[in-house]
Motif scaffolding. Structure first.
Motif, short mmCIF file in Angstrom:
data_model
loop_
_atom_site.label_atom_id
_atom_site.label_comp_id
_atom_site.label_asym_id
_atom_site.label_seq_id
_atom_site.Cartn_x
_atom_site.Cartn_y
_atom_site.Cartn_z
N LEU A 251 -5.08 8.86 0.14
CA LEU A 251 -4.63 8.71 1.53
C LEU A 251 -3.14 8.38 1.60
CD1 LEU A 251 -7.58 6.70 3.12
CD2 LEU A 251 -7.00 9.10 3.52
N GLY A 252 -2.49 8.27 0.46
CA GLY A 252 -1.06 7.97 0.45
C GLY A 252 -0.74 6.52 0.72
N LEU A 253 -1.73 5.63 0.57
CA LEU A 253 -1.52 4.21 0.82
C LEU A 253 -1.09 3.46 -0.44
CD1 LEU A 253 -4.71 3.57 2.99
CD2 LEU A 253 -2.37 3.98 3.79
N ALA A 254 -1.18 4.12 -1.57
CA ALA A 254 -0.80 3.51 -2.84
C ALA A 254 -0.47 4.63 -3.83
CB ALA A 254 -1.92 2.63 -3.38
N LYS A 255 0.02 4.24 -5.00
CA LYS A 255 0.34 5.20 -6.04
C LYS A 255 -0.56 4.94 -7.25
CE LYS A 255 5.21 5.57 -4.65
NZ LYS A 255 6.62 5.43 -5.08
N GLU A 256 -0.74 5.96 -8.04
CA GLU A 256 -1.60 5.82 -9.22
C GLU A 256 -1.14 4.68 -10.12
OE1 GLU A 256 -2.91 9.17 -11.50
OE2 GLU A 256 -2.61 10.54 -9.81
N GLU A 257 0.18 4.53 -10.27
CA GLU A 257 0.71 3.50 -11.15
C GLU A 257 0.45 2.08 -10.66
OE1 GLU A 257 4.33 5.61 -9.21
OE2 GLU A 257 2.34 6.15 -10.01
N ASP A 258 -0.03 1.97 -9.41
CA ASP A 258 -0.37 0.65 -8.88
C ASP A 258 -1.68 0.13 -9.46
OD1 ASP A 258 1.87 0.71 -7.24
OD2 ASP A 258 0.78 1.56 -5.54
N PHE A 259 -2.42 0.98 -10.15
CA PHE A 259 -3.73 0.60 -10.65
C PHE A 259 -3.87 0.89 -12.14
CE2 PHE A 259 -4.19 2.05 -6.24
CZ PHE A 259 -4.71 0.90 -5.64
N ASP A 260 -4.77 0.17 -12.75
CA ASP A 260 -5.16 0.50 -14.12
C ASP A 260 -5.92 1.82 -14.07
OD1 ASP A 260 -7.40 0.43 -16.35
OD2 ASP A 260 -5.79 -0.92 -17.02
N PRO A 261 -5.73 2.73 -15.02
CA PRO A 261 -6.42 4.02 -14.99
C PRO A 261 -7.93 3.90 -14.80
CG PRO A 261 -4.73 4.06 -16.67
CD PRO A 261 -4.78 2.65 -16.15
N SER A 262 -8.52 2.86 -15.36
CA SER A 262 -9.97 2.69 -15.25
C SER A 262 -10.40 2.44 -13.80
CB SER A 262 -10.44 1.53 -16.12
OG SER A 262 -9.86 0.31 -15.68
N GLU A 263 -9.49 1.92 -12.98
CA GLU A 263 -9.83 1.64 -11.58
C GLU A 263 -9.92 2.92 -10.75
OE1 GLU A 263 -8.00 -2.20 -9.89
OE2 GLU A 263 -6.48 -1.45 -11.30
N LEU A 264 -9.34 3.98 -11.25
CA LEU A 264 -9.33 5.24 -10.51
C LEU A 264 -10.53 6.11 -10.83
CD1 LEU A 264 -5.54 6.07 -10.97
CD2 LEU A 264 -6.64 5.14 -8.92
N LYS A 265 -11.36 5.64 -11.76
CA LYS A 265 -12.49 6.46 -12.19
C LYS A 265 -13.81 5.76 -11.92
CE LYS A 265 -9.87 8.45 -16.05
NZ LYS A 265 -9.84 8.67 -17.51
N PRO A 266 -14.77 6.47 -11.29
CA PRO A 266 -16.12 5.93 -11.18
C PRO A 266 -16.84 6.13 -12.50
CG PRO A 266 -16.02 8.07 -10.16
CD PRO A 266 -14.61 7.73 -10.61
N GLU A 267 -18.15 6.22 -12.48
CA GLU A 267 -18.92 6.39 -13.71
C GLU A 267 -18.49 7.62 -14.48
OE1 GLU A 267 -23.59 6.97 -15.06
OE2 GLU A 267 -23.07 6.32 -13.03
N PHE A 268 -18.20 8.71 -13.77
CA PHE A 268 -17.53 9.85 -14.39
C PHE A 268 -16.34 10.20 -13.52
CE2 PHE A 268 -18.87 12.92 -11.27
CZ PHE A 268 -20.15 12.54 -10.90
N GLU A 269 -15.36 10.82 -14.10
CA GLU A 269 -14.09 11.01 -13.41
C GLU A 269 -14.21 11.86 -12.17
OE1 GLU A 269 -9.47 12.31 -14.30
OE2 GLU A 269 -10.99 12.54 -15.83
N TRP A 270 -13.58 11.40 -11.11
CA TRP A 270 -13.53 12.13 -9.84
C TRP A 270 -12.12 12.59 -9.58
CZ3 TRP A 270 -16.16 14.29 -5.97
CH2 TRP A 270 -15.49 14.50 -4.76
N VAL A 271 -11.97 13.91 -9.35
CA VAL A 271 -10.68 14.46 -8.96
C VAL A 271 -10.80 14.91 -7.52
CG1 VAL A 271 -8.91 16.15 -9.48
CG2 VAL A 271 -10.32 15.23 -11.32
N PRO A 272 -10.04 14.33 -6.59
CA PRO A 272 -10.25 14.56 -5.16
C PRO A 272 -9.68 15.86 -4.64
CG PRO A 272 -8.39 13.15 -5.48
CD PRO A 272 -8.95 13.40 -6.85
N ARG A 273 -10.10 16.18 -3.42
CA ARG A 273 -9.51 17.25 -2.64
C ARG A 273 -9.50 18.58 -3.38
NH1 ARG A 273 -7.48 16.01 1.70
NH2 ARG A 273 -6.11 17.78 1.81
N GLN A 274 -10.65 18.96 -3.85
CA GLN A 274 -10.73 20.24 -4.54
C GLN A 274 -12.04 20.92 -4.24
OE1 GLN A 274 -13.21 20.82 -6.83
NE2 GLN A 274 -13.93 18.78 -6.39
N GLN A 275 -12.05 22.20 -4.45
CA GLN A 275 -13.28 22.96 -4.30
C GLN A 275 -13.25 24.06 -5.36
OE1 GLN A 275 -13.62 24.28 -0.27
NE2 GLN A 275 -13.46 22.23 0.56
#
Length: 322
Positions: A251-275
């Motif tokens: 949503l543009g409210l934060a940047k990836e570097e604001d988080f630990d990589p593990s925080e960006l991944k659920p049980e398996f990796e999710w890559v948004p906005r794709q089909q």
């Protein structure tokens, strides 16, 4: 079944052909190049920014030119509605051509933007039925094409807790397509989706996840506080929509570097906005799963072939209409 009850040009849809064979192949070299790059990079090195560069392929782009080919006009809408919801046709032999008649009919209704078709399609093809992927994938596109007049009935359908969860999720997707195809309706669609998400304590985790995922797709930054409350309640399936940190990034409210990589991944990796899962799977069986690409899909956890017709492999037994 009495096939003679349909007159030309609508009757031509009964022999128009198997959709797997008559649908057009949509080619987008740039999109294919990006998909190939994603595949080459592998799951551990996915560049999330690549997905924002993918042009979405609209389902109707692959449909035949029914209107031009057959001369079907708005005067045939009642017959098209009848064919789309015809029990005998929907339950016909899966190897026959007439079983595809309803699919061709509802596509025509979408192309004609047939306002009067919305409620019959919702109530005739979803309620009390066990149709498979063809209905849940294409009817949201049809309703999205119809536009503004579909907002109220789709909202009521989505809010009805008596309806099957996957049918309600299909209604969510219909709002997404509506906003995509009618930008002037985007804010209205966001409000309707957010209204349903506000009922998150009574929604299933999966429904909440699809609501959040769709709001993210529609860049609904104004609903971030609501989305955060849903995550705080833990009433959400993160394997569908990603983690709260990943949503903030999307949503543009934060940047990836604001988080630990593990925080960006659920049980398996999710890559948004794709089909792109279908494009990827068509290139290499299992590749999408190996890359842990998002599986924003309306498929139930059962294997179905066409999802309708007596000849459909492993299709579930249909309930009788009430």
């Amino acid at each position: 079944m009495d096939l003679t009850s349909y007159e030309p040009p609508v009757s031509a849809l009964l022999t128009y052909g198997n959709c797997l064979e008559v649908d057009k192949k949509v080619s987008d070299p740039e999109r294919d190049r990006i998909v190939e790059q994603i595949l080459a990079d592998g799951a551990e090195n996915i560049d999330r920014s690549l997905f924002s560069k993918l042009r979405p392929i609209h389902k109707f782009e692959s449909w035949p030119d029914y209107i031009e080919d057959l001369g079907i006009t708005s005067e045939y809408i009642p017959a098209l509605i009848r064919m789309a919801t015809d029990d005998d046709l929907n339950e016909a032999d899966g190897e026959s051509l007439e079983v595809w008649g309803p699919v061709h009919a509802w596509r025509c209704l979408g192309l004609l933007k047939a306002e009067e078709a919305v409620e019959p399609l919702l109530e005739g093809l979803f309620v009390g039925e066990e149709y498979g992927d063809w209905v849940r994938e294409e009817i949201p596109w049809v309703i999205g094409m119809i536009g503004e007049s579909a907002i109220k009935p789709v909202s009521l359908f989505l809010a009805n807790r008596k309806h099957d969860m996957w049918d309600r999720i299909a209604a969510v997707v219909a709002f997404e397509h509506m906003a995509l195809l009618h930008p002037e309706l985007k804010e209205t669609c966001i409000k309707r989706l957010a209204s349903q998400l506000a009922d998150f304590r009574y929604n299933s985790e999966e429904l909440n996840a699809f609501l959040v995922s769709t709001l993210v797709e529609l860049e609904a930054v104004s609903k971030a506080d609501l989305i955060e409350r849903v995550y705080a309640s833990e009433a959400i399936d993160e394997t569908v929509c990603g983690t709260w940190p990943s949503v903030q990034v999307d949503l543009g409210l934060a940047k990836e570097e604001d988080f630990d990589p593990s925080e960006l991944k659920p049980e398996f990796e999710w890559v948004p906005r794709q089909q792109v899962s279908r494009s990827i799977e068509s290139r290499s069986k299992g590749t999408a799963a190996e890359l842990a690409l998002p599986t924003k899909s309306l498929k139930k956890k059962t294997s179905q072939a066409s999802g309708f017709g007596k000849g459909a492999t492993k299709s579930p037994k249909k309930k009788k209409k009430r």
